[in-house]
Design a protein around this motif. Structure first.
Motif, PDB file in Angstrom:
ATOM      1  N   ASP A   1       0.807  -1.214   0.000  1.00 40.47           N
ATOM      2  CA  ASP A   1       0.000   0.000   0.000  1.00 40.47           C
ATOM      3  C   ASP A   1       0.844   1.270   0.000  1.00 40.47           C
ATOM      4  N   ILE A   2       1.968   1.208   0.718  1.00 44.84           N
ATOM      5  CA  ILE A   2       2.795   2.404   0.895  1.00 44.84           C
ATOM      6  C   ILE A   2       4.248   2.024   0.709  1.00 44.84           C
ATOM      7  N   LEU A   3       4.972   2.831  -0.050  1.00 46.00           N
ATOM      8  CA  LEU A   3       6.406   2.642  -0.256  1.00 46.00           C
ATOM      9  C   LEU A   3       7.142   3.825   0.352  1.00 46.00           C
ATOM     10  N   ILE A   4       8.113   3.530   1.212  1.00 44.27           N
ATOM     11  CA  ILE A   4       8.933   4.580   1.807  1.00 44.27           C
ATOM     12  C   ILE A   4      10.383   4.316   1.416  1.00 44.27           C
ATOM     13  N   ASN A   5      10.924   5.179   0.578  1.00 44.87           N
ATOM     14  CA  ASN A   5      12.319   5.086   0.136  1.00 44.87           C
ATOM     15  C   ASN A   5      13.182   5.869   1.118  1.00 44.87           C
ATOM     16  N   ASN A   6      13.797   5.148   2.032  1.00 46.03           N
ATOM     17  CA  ASN A   6      14.585   5.793   3.062  1.00 46.03           C
ATOM     18  C   ASN A   6      16.055   5.402   3.012  1.00 46.03           C
ATOM     19  N   ALA A   7      16.397   4.366   2.256  1.00 44.84           N
ATOM     20  CA  ALA A   7      17.783   3.882   2.230  1.00 44.84           C
ATOM     21  C   ALA A   7      18.709   4.933   1.638  1.00 44.84           C
ATOM     22  N   SER A   8      19.902   4.962   2.191  1.00 45.22           N
ATOM     23  CA  SER A   8      20.907   5.904   1.721  1.00 45.22           C
ATOM     24  C   SER A   8      22.274   5.391   2.134  1.00 45.22           C
ATOM     25  N   ALA A   9      23.280   6.100   1.735  1.00 40.27           N
ATOM     26  CA  ALA A   9      24.645   5.800   2.157  1.00 40.27           C
ATOM     27  C   ALA A   9      25.281   7.136   2.512  1.00 40.27           C
ATOM     28  N   ILE A  10      25.810   7.221   3.710  1.00 47.27           N
ATOM     29  CA  ILE A  10      26.402   8.485   4.135  1.00 47.27           C
ATOM     30  C   ILE A  10      27.839   8.284   4.595  1.00 47.27           C
ATOM     31  N   ARG A  11      28.541   9.352   4.583  1.00 48.26           N
ATOM     32  CA  ARG A  11      29.874   9.403   5.176  1.00 48.26           C
ATOM     33  C   ARG A  11      30.006  10.811   5.727  1.00 48.26           C
ATOM     34  N   THR A  12      30.315  10.913   6.972  1.00 48.58           N
ATOM     35  CA  THR A  12      30.326  12.215   7.632  1.00 48.58           C
ATOM     36  C   THR A  12      31.706  12.855   7.590  1.00 48.58           C
ATOM     37  N   THR A  13      32.266  12.933   6.406  1.00 44.12           N
ATOM     38  CA  THR A  13      33.541  13.622   6.214  1.00 44.12           C
ATOM     39  C   THR A  13      33.342  14.728   5.186  1.00 44.12           C
ATOM     40  N   GLY A  14      34.255  15.661   5.202  1.00 50.25           N
ATOM     41  CA  GLY A  14      34.206  16.744   4.231  1.00 50.25           C
ATOM     42  C   GLY A  14      34.554  16.247   2.833  1.00 50.25           C
ATOM     43  N   THR A  15      34.263  17.048   1.854  1.00 45.78           N
ATOM     44  CA  THR A  15      34.509  16.686   0.461  1.00 45.78           C
ATOM     45  C   THR A  15      35.959  16.300   0.226  1.00 45.78           C
ATOM     46  N   LEU A  16      36.900  17.082   0.716  1.00 43.85           N
ATOM     47  CA  LEU A  16      38.307  16.796   0.476  1.00 43.85           C
ATOM     48  C   LEU A  16      38.807  15.582   1.246  1.00 43.85           C
ATOM     49  N   ASP A  17      38.088  15.202   2.283  1.00 42.73           N
ATOM     50  CA  ASP A  17      38.472  14.039   3.084  1.00 42.73           C
ATOM     51  C   ASP A  17      37.750  12.765   2.678  1.00 42.73           C
ATOM     52  N   THR A  18      36.889  12.844   1.679  1.00 43.97           N
ATOM     53  CA  THR A  18      36.127  11.675   1.238  1.00 43.97           C
ATOM     54  C   THR A  18      36.806  11.056   0.021  1.00 43.97           C
ATOM     55  N   PRO A  19      37.303   9.829   0.155  1.00 44.51           N
ATOM     56  CA  PRO A  19      37.933   9.170  -0.988  1.00 44.51           C
ATOM     57  C   PRO A  19      36.925   8.976  -2.133  1.00 44.51           C
ATOM     58  N   VAL A  20      37.401   9.024  -3.359  1.00 42.88           N
ATOM     59  CA  VAL A  20      36.539   8.885  -4.531  1.00 42.88           C
ATOM     60  C   VAL A  20      35.786   7.555  -4.491  1.00 42.88           C
ATOM     61  N   ARG A  21      36.432   6.495  -4.012  1.00 42.28           N
ATOM     62  CA  ARG A  21      35.741   5.198  -3.965  1.00 42.28           C
ATOM     63  C   ARG A  21      34.533   5.255  -3.041  1.00 42.28           C
ATOM     64  N   ARG A  22      34.579   6.060  -1.980  1.00 41.26           N
ATOM     65  CA  ARG A  22      33.427   6.223  -1.096  1.00 41.26           C
ATOM     66  C   ARG A  22      32.318   7.008  -1.799  1.00 41.26           C
ATOM     67  N   TYR A  23      32.701   8.041  -2.538  1.00 39.71           N
ATOM     68  CA  TYR A  23      31.727   8.797  -3.314  1.00 39.71           C
ATOM     69  C   TYR A  23      31.078   7.883  -4.347  1.00 39.71           C
ATOM     70  N   ASP A  24      31.887   7.061  -5.004  1.00 45.04           N
ATOM     71  CA  ASP A  24      31.363   6.134  -6.014  1.00 45.04           C
ATOM     72  C   ASP A  24      30.386   5.134  -5.404  1.00 45.04           C
ATOM     73  N   HIS A  25      30.576   4.783  -4.154  1.00 45.14           N
ATOM     74  CA  HIS A  25      29.644   3.880  -3.466  1.00 45.14           C
ATOM     75  C   HIS A  25      28.326   4.584  -3.161  1.00 45.14           C
ATOM     76  N   ARG A  26      28.410   5.815  -2.693  1.00 44.19           N
ATOM     77  CA  ARG A  26      27.206   6.546  -2.284  1.00 44.19           C
ATOM     78  C   ARG A  26      26.342   6.974  -3.454  1.00 44.19           C
ATOM     79  N   SER A  27      26.958   7.427  -4.514  1.00 44.91           N
ATOM     80  CA  SER A  27      26.207   8.023  -5.614  1.00 44.91           C
ATOM     81  C   SER A  27      25.155   7.104  -6.222  1.00 44.91           C
TER      82      SER A  27
END
Length: 136
Positions: free
Chosen positions: A91-117
């Motif tokens: 009856d109801i769909l709630i899209n809540n899944a996500s992937a986060i990393r609580t680091t700044g842009t310069l401290d986030t490795p590209v592989r982590r960004y590639d996982h989240r995107s």
């Protein structure tokens, strides 16, 4: 509006906001498919799909824990079918899944960004497209 007897499919429902929504719906007597990756306890994060299911059942709902990585299209389709088969539809769909990393842009490795995107960009669309034919 009561959610008694309604079926809710929640991605990312094992903790945080997703679990809070599930528990609120459970108090009304909703059926809740908890779809998340966390089947085993995490060292830093509380909750699994199984602990969430226990809480949902105790709150008055009926839970179906489903191990789902929303990046896996086949598994998403299987999980949607499992929920629809068990509860007679969704009856109801709630899209809540996500992937986060609580680091700044310069401290986030590209592989982590590639996982989240792809999780953020494609996951909710994948679930929505798959769930729509199973909605009531």
């Amino acid at each position: 509006m009561s959610l008694a007897g309604k079926t809710i499919f929640i991605s990312g429902g094992s903790r945080g906001i997703g679990l809070a929504i599930a528990l609120r719906a459970a108090r009304d007597g909703a059926n809740i498919a908890v779809a998340a990756k966390t089947a085993e306890p995490h060292a830093k994060l509380e909750g699994t799909i199984y602990t969430a299911a226990e809480q949902i059942d105790k709150a008055g709902g009926r839970a179906l824990p489903l191990v789902v990585d929303i990046r896996d299209e086949e598994r998403v389709a299987e999980a949607i079918r499992e929920a629809a088969d068990k509860f007679g539809g969704i009856d109801i769909l709630i899209n809540n899944a996500s992937a986060i990393r609580t680091t700044g842009t310069l401290d986030t490795p590209v592989r982590r960004y590639d996982h989240r995107s792809p999780t953020k960009r494609n996951g909710s669309s994948r679930i929505r497209r798959t769930a729509l034919p199973n909605t009531r």
